[in-house]
Motif scaffolding. Structure first.
Motif, short mmCIF file in Angstrom:
data_model
loop_
_atom_site.label_atom_id
_atom_site.label_comp_id
_atom_site.label_asym_id
_atom_site.label_seq_id
_atom_site.Cartn_x
_atom_site.Cartn_y
_atom_site.Cartn_z
N SER A 28 47.13 36.83 35.67
CA SER A 28 48.35 36.31 36.29
C SER A 28 48.84 37.22 37.41
O SER A 28 49.28 36.74 38.46
CB SER A 28 49.45 36.14 35.25
OG SER A 28 49.10 35.15 34.31
N ARG A 31 46.27 37.11 40.49
CA ARG A 31 46.27 35.86 41.24
C ARG A 31 47.46 35.76 42.20
O ARG A 31 47.43 35.01 43.17
CB ARG A 31 46.24 34.68 40.29
CG ARG A 31 44.87 34.57 39.62
CD ARG A 31 44.78 33.56 38.53
NE ARG A 31 45.18 32.22 38.94
CZ ARG A 31 45.28 31.20 38.11
NH1 ARG A 31 45.02 31.37 36.83
NH2 ARG A 31 45.64 30.03 38.53
N GLU A 32 48.53 36.51 41.92
CA GLU A 32 49.71 36.56 42.78
C GLU A 32 50.27 35.17 43.12
O GLU A 32 50.71 34.92 44.23
CB GLU A 32 49.43 37.34 44.07
CG GLU A 32 49.09 38.79 43.83
CD GLU A 32 48.88 39.57 45.10
OE1 GLU A 32 48.86 38.98 46.21
OE2 GLU A 32 48.72 40.79 45.00
N GLU A 33 50.23 34.28 42.14
CA GLU A 33 50.76 32.94 42.35
C GLU A 33 52.18 32.86 41.79
O GLU A 33 52.43 33.22 40.65
CB GLU A 33 49.85 31.91 41.68
CG GLU A 33 48.47 31.84 42.31
CD GLU A 33 47.54 30.86 41.61
OE1 GLU A 33 48.02 30.03 40.82
OE2 GLU A 33 46.34 30.94 41.88
N GLU A 34 53.08 32.37 42.61
CA GLU A 34 54.50 32.31 42.24
C GLU A 34 54.74 31.52 40.95
O GLU A 34 55.59 31.89 40.16
CB GLU A 34 55.32 31.69 43.38
CG GLU A 34 55.30 32.50 44.66
CD GLU A 34 56.06 33.81 44.56
OE1 GLU A 34 57.14 33.83 43.95
OE2 GLU A 34 55.55 34.81 45.09
N GLN A 35 53.97 30.47 40.72
CA GLN A 35 54.21 29.63 39.54
C GLN A 35 53.86 30.34 38.24
O GLN A 35 54.24 29.89 37.16
CB GLN A 35 53.49 28.28 39.64
CG GLN A 35 51.99 28.36 39.60
CD GLN A 35 51.34 28.45 40.96
OE1 GLN A 35 51.95 28.89 41.92
NE2 GLN A 35 50.10 28.02 41.05
N LEU A 37 54.85 33.48 37.61
CA LEU A 37 55.91 34.46 37.33
C LEU A 37 56.78 34.09 36.13
O LEU A 37 57.11 34.97 35.32
CB LEU A 37 56.77 34.68 38.58
CG LEU A 37 56.06 35.39 39.74
CD1 LEU A 37 56.99 35.47 40.94
CD2 LEU A 37 55.57 36.75 39.33
#
Length: 69
Positions: A28, A31-35, A37
């Motif tokens: 997680s 991947r640095e994806e906002e969703q 967080l």
């Protein structure tokens, strides 16, 4: 739509072992994806609630140091 993020996250990982939990967290973050967080937030909430005050203080010190970099 009534979506309980906490419940969903817990249901998705409650049967995971330590290595799988680590993989979930590392993936997680990488991947640095906002969703992702909110899910990390739920996991941190569990860690925080289950940690004694001394460990909470250590986490706060680590966080403070990380924010200063």
């Amino acid at each position: 739509m009534n979506l309980n993020i906490r419940q969903t996250v817990v249901q998705n990982v409650k049967e995971n072992n330590v290595e799988q939990l680590k993989d979930t967290i590392v993936d997680s973050i990488q991947r640095e994806e906002e969703q992702l967080l909110p899910g990390l937030g739920v996991l941190f909430e569990i860690i925080w609630k289950e940690s004694p005050e001394a460990e909470q203080q250590k986490m706060l010190q680590v966080l403070e140091g990380g924010l200063k970099h």
